[in-house]
Write an enzyme that holds these catalytic residues in place. Structure first.
Site, PDB file in Angstrom:
ATOM      1  N   SER A 108       1.237  -1.131  -0.265  1.00  0.00           N
ATOM      2  CA  SER A 108       0.147  -0.246   0.470  1.00  0.00           C
ATOM      3  C   SER A 108       1.196   1.306  -0.216  1.00  0.00           C
ATOM      4  O   SER A 108       1.916   1.414   0.714  1.00  0.00           O
ATOM      5  CB  SER A 108      -0.981  -0.218   1.073  1.00  0.00           C
ATOM      6  OG  SER A 108      -1.305   1.576   1.468  1.00  0.00           O
ATOM      7  N   GLN A 128       0.928  -0.345  -4.462  1.00  0.00           N
ATOM      8  CA  GLN A 128      -0.352   0.843  -5.122  1.00  0.00           C
ATOM      9  C   GLN A 128       0.381   1.876  -4.491  1.00  0.00           C
ATOM     10  O   GLN A 128       0.547   2.196  -3.655  1.00  0.00           O
ATOM     11  CB  GLN A 128      -1.428  -0.085  -4.433  1.00  0.00           C
ATOM     12  CG  GLN A 128      -2.451   0.735  -4.068  1.00  0.00           C
ATOM     13  CD  GLN A 128      -2.984   1.542  -3.586  1.00  0.00           C
ATOM     14  OE1 GLN A 128      -2.260   1.283  -2.174  1.00  0.00           O
ATOM     15  NE2 GLN A 128      -3.102   2.529  -3.144  1.00  0.00           N
ATOM     16  N   THR A 156      -4.871   3.133  -7.150  1.00  0.00           N
ATOM     17  CA  THR A 156      -6.123   3.138  -6.477  1.00  0.00           C
ATOM     18  C   THR A 156      -7.319   4.219  -6.487  1.00  0.00           C
ATOM     19  O   THR A 156      -6.894   5.586  -6.652  1.00  0.00           O
ATOM     20  CB  THR A 156      -6.549   2.781  -4.729  1.00  0.00           C
ATOM     21  OG1 THR A 156      -5.577   1.791  -5.093  1.00  0.00           O
ATOM     22  CG2 THR A 156      -7.867   3.377  -4.512  1.00  0.00           C
ATOM     23  N   ARG A 165     -16.509   5.563   7.502  1.00  0.00           N
ATOM     24  CA  ARG A 165     -16.757   4.459   8.289  1.00  0.00           C
ATOM     25  C   ARG A 165     -17.234   4.084  10.560  1.00  0.00           C
ATOM     26  O   ARG A 165     -15.871   4.750  11.334  1.00  0.00           O
ATOM     27  CB  ARG A 165     -15.189   3.436   8.443  1.00  0.00           C
ATOM     28  CG  ARG A 165     -14.533   3.005   7.322  1.00  0.00           C
ATOM     29  CD  ARG A 165     -13.711   2.925   7.208  1.00  0.00           C
ATOM     30  NE  ARG A 165     -13.059   2.788   5.997  1.00  0.00           N
ATOM     31  CZ  ARG A 165     -12.206   2.880   5.589  1.00  0.00           C
ATOM     32  NH1 ARG A 165     -10.521   3.380   7.212  1.00  0.00           N
ATOM     33  NH2 ARG A 165     -11.612   3.512   4.274  1.00  0.00           N
ATOM     34  N   LYS A 255      -7.082   0.291 -10.017  1.00  0.00           N
ATOM     35  CA  LYS A 255      -8.301  -0.643  -8.740  1.00  0.00           C
ATOM     36  C   LYS A 255      -9.146   0.406  -8.530  1.00  0.00           C
ATOM     37  O   LYS A 255      -8.632   1.251  -7.890  1.00  0.00           O
ATOM     38  CB  LYS A 255      -6.867  -1.034  -7.383  1.00  0.00           C
ATOM     39  CG  LYS A 255      -7.522  -1.518  -6.498  1.00  0.00           C
ATOM     40  CD  LYS A 255      -6.756  -1.608  -5.494  1.00  0.00           C
ATOM     41  CE  LYS A 255      -7.373  -2.936  -4.309  1.00  0.00           C
ATOM     42  NZ  LYS A 255      -7.946  -2.222  -3.009  1.00  0.00           N
ATOM     43  N   HIS A 279     -13.403  -1.607  -2.691  1.00  0.00           N
ATOM     44  CA  HIS A 279     -12.379  -1.077  -1.277  1.00  0.00           C
ATOM     45  C   HIS A 279     -13.014  -1.899  -0.120  1.00  0.00           C
ATOM     46  O   HIS A 279     -12.587  -1.489   0.954  1.00  0.00           O
ATOM     47  CB  HIS A 279     -12.110  -0.207  -0.610  1.00  0.00           C
ATOM     48  CG  HIS A 279     -11.399   1.262  -0.341  1.00  0.00           C
ATOM     49  ND1 HIS A 279     -10.133   1.020  -1.190  1.00  0.00           N
ATOM     50  CD2 HIS A 279     -10.080   0.621   0.340  1.00  0.00           C
ATOM     51  CE1 HIS A 279      -8.573   1.929  -1.059  1.00  0.00           C
ATOM     52  NE2 HIS A 279      -9.200   1.407   0.499  1.00  0.00           N
ATOM     53  N   ARG A 282     -15.727  -0.546   2.241  1.00  0.00           N
ATOM     54  CA  ARG A 282     -15.198   0.726   3.426  1.00  0.00           C
ATOM     55  C   ARG A 282     -15.126   2.059   2.285  1.00  0.00           C
ATOM     56  O   ARG A 282     -14.901   2.536   3.368  1.00  0.00           O
ATOM     57  CB  ARG A 282     -13.216   0.211   3.498  1.00  0.00           C
ATOM     58  CG  ARG A 282     -13.251  -1.329   4.121  1.00  0.00           C
ATOM     59  CD  ARG A 282     -11.894  -1.583   3.976  1.00  0.00           C
ATOM     60  NE  ARG A 282     -10.781  -0.802   4.754  1.00  0.00           N
ATOM     61  CZ  ARG A 282     -10.447  -1.053   6.271  1.00  0.00           C
ATOM     62  NH1 ARG A 282     -11.300  -1.793   7.274  1.00  0.00           N
ATOM     63  NH2 ARG A 282     -10.072  -0.562   7.198  1.00  0.00           N
TER      64      ARG A 282
HETATM   65  C1  LIG Z   1      -7.297  -1.908   6.962  1.00  0.00           C
HETATM   66  C2  LIG Z   1      -7.458  -2.180   5.220  1.00  0.00           C
HETATM   67  C3  LIG Z   1      -6.177  -1.420   5.056  1.00  0.00           C
HETATM   68  C4  LIG Z   1      -6.588  -1.038   3.654  1.00  0.00           C
HETATM   69  N1  LIG Z   1      -5.646  -0.143   3.147  1.00  0.00           N
HETATM   70  C5  LIG Z   1      -5.999   0.197   1.500  1.00  0.00           C
HETATM   71  C6  LIG Z   1      -4.990   1.445   0.618  1.00  0.00           C
HETATM   72  O1  LIG Z   1      -4.166   1.359   1.869  1.00  0.00           O
HETATM   73  N2  LIG Z   1      -5.517   1.129  -0.507  1.00  0.00           N
HETATM   74  C7  LIG Z   1      -6.301   0.290  -1.622  1.00  0.00           C
HETATM   75  O2  LIG Z   1      -5.868   0.391  -2.795  1.00  0.00           O
HETATM   76  N3  LIG Z   1      -6.793  -0.519  -0.498  1.00  0.00           N
HETATM   77  C8  LIG Z   1      -7.034  -0.811   0.300  1.00  0.00           C
HETATM   78  N4  LIG Z   1      -7.829  -1.165   1.001  1.00  0.00           N
HETATM   79  C9  LIG Z   1      -8.718  -2.350   0.971  1.00  0.00           C
HETATM   80  C10 LIG Z   1      -7.840  -3.680  -0.013  1.00  0.00           C
HETATM   81  O3  LIG Z   1      -6.982  -2.977  -0.584  1.00  0.00           O
HETATM   82  C11 LIG Z   1      -9.311  -4.623  -0.808  1.00  0.00           C
HETATM   83  O4  LIG Z   1      -9.622  -3.622  -1.606  1.00  0.00           O
HETATM   84  C12 LIG Z   1     -10.034  -5.255   0.396  1.00  0.00           C
HETATM   85  O5  LIG Z   1      -9.304  -5.572   1.937  1.00  0.00           O
HETATM   86  C13 LIG Z   1     -11.103  -6.539  -0.134  1.00  0.00           C
HETATM   87  O6  LIG Z   1     -11.603  -7.197   0.833  1.00  0.00           O
HETATM   88  P1  LIG Z   1     -11.158  -7.989   1.529  1.00  0.00           P
HETATM   89  O7  LIG Z   1     -10.617  -7.231   2.558  1.00  0.00           O
HETATM   90  O8  LIG Z   1     -12.788  -8.644   1.678  1.00  0.00           O
HETATM   91  O9  LIG Z   1     -10.475  -9.234   0.635  1.00  0.00           O
HETATM   92  C14 LIG Z   1      -7.567  -1.838   2.836  1.00  0.00           C
HETATM   93  C15 LIG Z   1      -8.462  -2.889   2.967  1.00  0.00           C
HETATM   94  C16 LIG Z   1      -8.248  -2.660   4.514  1.00  0.00           C
HETATM   95  C17 LIG Z   1      -9.085  -4.295   5.269  1.00  0.00           C
END
Ligand SMILES: Cc1cc2nc3c(=O)[nH]c(=O)nc-3n(C[C@H](O)[C@H](O)[C@H](O)COP(=O)(O)O)c2cc1C
Length: 393
Positions: A108, A128, A156, A165, A255, A279, A282
């Site tokens: 990330s 990313q 992203t 959130r 993404k 995401h 989120r």
């Molecule tokens: C704790 C956390 C931090 C995340 N930080 C980023 C990030 O910095 N950049 C990004 O593109 N996606 C981020 N994501 C999204 C993840 O890359 C991904 O899209 C998502 O976790 C997929 O869903 P899953 O957790 O159900 O597998 C984050 C997700 C979580 C859970």
């Protein structure tokens, strides 16, 4: 290896007990009512397999080719910000374990360990980034990413502002991180995290900084200027993607797309791959799940573009369902974060092995040798169009 952990879900329960509530909630959290986060998981559970029998499946393999590399599995680790707060050197642990098991891990841009340290020990890691506010900053960051020898760049695009959130707000988690009385109490009541993650990090490398959002080191996670560094993203347009494409010569992945017209546009702007993603639920609550968005996007983009997906994958069977539905590859987030929190590199390796074993077993049960044989004909969705046509006969 813990014998008590036999599926990915087991890591979540253990992480819930080990991590301070505030930190666990940051990983677990979702926007608003969690409609999208729940749907991500449900959309896999409402698909069923139609297996084949009496086929020789003794030569099973889940080997996959992507962007000129051969991987041992059709899944990788999704980018997750501040992973070094849940596990000691979390980003490094995830990258090293992924490399050892020959799967990709996406670092990330909001990570806390310098990107050069990561590629030094785990070459082949993907990077990313969130597009910086100015062309100068973009150019400098892409130059740094290239010099650090990353091969694949992921942009992203679903983060013009932070999602709402509320569960993070309720536990007191925020960016910038505020280690007040609440976290101190949370830490005292979770001593393994306090000693072996937080204090160990402070003693070995001081207060963590956002290391990779820009070409230069960013702010410490407790600094007020963190907020400024994460805002100002609402002015971006497709022109910014064109700018990235001009500067980055390697494989470029976009993404966070859910709309088929956007997927087409991303390809027109030079994307080599797309990660369909909300995401992890989120960002915009109520947004469509990636599995629900997949059919239209599959139709919209050419087979030359690598179509990937993340969100809600918790089983090898989910991975196979995504591949049978038309994706080339998938990524998984939270479960790997929990695995790192529970047992460091060993935990992440065990999580990868669990998924590999589930895929291998299910290939045999589906009556096929390779993931390339997967297609829609292996899937059944109650109430789908073909069922309706057959019922009318
Ligand atoms: C704790 C956390 C931090 C995340 N930080 C980023 C990030 O910095 N950049 C990004 O593109 N996606 C981020 N994501 C999204 C993840 O890359 C991904 O899209 C998502 O976790 C997929 O869903 P899953 O957790 O159900 O597998 C984050 C997700 C979580 C859970």
């Amino acid at each position: 290896m813990s014998k008590k952990i036999i599926c990915l879900e087991d890591f979540e329960e253990k992480a819930r007990r080990k991590l301070p509530k505030m930190i666990f909630t940051y990983v677990d959290s979702y926007a608003e009512d969690g409609q999208s986060s729940r749907r991500n998981i449900e959309s896999f559970k409402e698909l069923y397999f139609v297996p084949r029998c009496l086929n020789d499946t003794s030569q099973r393999s889940s080997r996959t080719h992507l962007f000129g590399r051969s991987y041992d599995a059709p899944f990788g680790i999704a980018p997750m910000g501040i992973a070094a707060l849940t596990a000691y050197q979390g980003d490094l642990i995830l990258a090293k374990s992924a490399m050892a098991m020959n799967i990709p891990m996406i670092l990330s841009g909001s990570s806390l360990i310098p990107m050069e340290v990561i590629t030094d020990v785990a070459p082949g890691t993907w990077f990313q980034m969130y597009i910086p506010e100015t062309s100068e900053k973009l150019e400098a960051l892409i130059e740094r990413v290239g010099k650090a020898n990353f091969e694949v760049l992921v942009i992203t695009v679903d983060f013009p502002v932070s999602g709402n959130r509320e569960n993070e707000t309720r536990t007191g988690f925020s960016t910038p991180f505020k280690p007040g009385a609440r976290l101190i109490w949370d830490g005292i009541t979770h001593p393994r995290w306090l000693l072996f993650t937080w204090l160990k990090t402070l003693l070995t490398s001081g207060i963590p900084h956002f290391e990779n959002n820009y070409a230069v080191r960013g702010a410490p996670i407790i600094s007020k200027s963190v907020f400024r560094d994460f805002s100002g993203r609402t002015t971006f347009s497709w022109n910014n993607l064109s700018e990235v494409r001009k500067l980055w010569k390697g494989p470029l992945v976009v993404k966070g797309l859910l709309n088929d017209e956007d997927a087409r546009k991303a390809c027109e702007h030079g994307a080599d791959g797309i990660i369909i993603s909300n995401h992890g639920g989120r960002q915009l609550d109520g947004s469509i799940s990636p599995m629900d968005a997949l059919p239209r996007i599959r139709q919209a983009v050419s087979n030359n573009v690598k179509l990937m997906l993340d969100g809600g994958i918790r089983r090898g069977s989910d991975i196979l369902k995504a591949l049978a539905s038309g994706t080339d590859f998938v990524f998984i987030g939270r479960p790997f974060n929990y695995a790192a929190a529970v047992a460091g590199a060993q935990g992440v390796t065990q999580a990868i092995q669990i998924l590999l074993a589930e895929i291998d077993r299910n290939l045999a049960l589906l009556g096929i040798d390779s993931i390339d044989e997967l297609s829609h004909s292996f899937l059944y969705k109650p109430g789908s169009q073909i069922e309706r046509q057959l019922a009318r006969r």
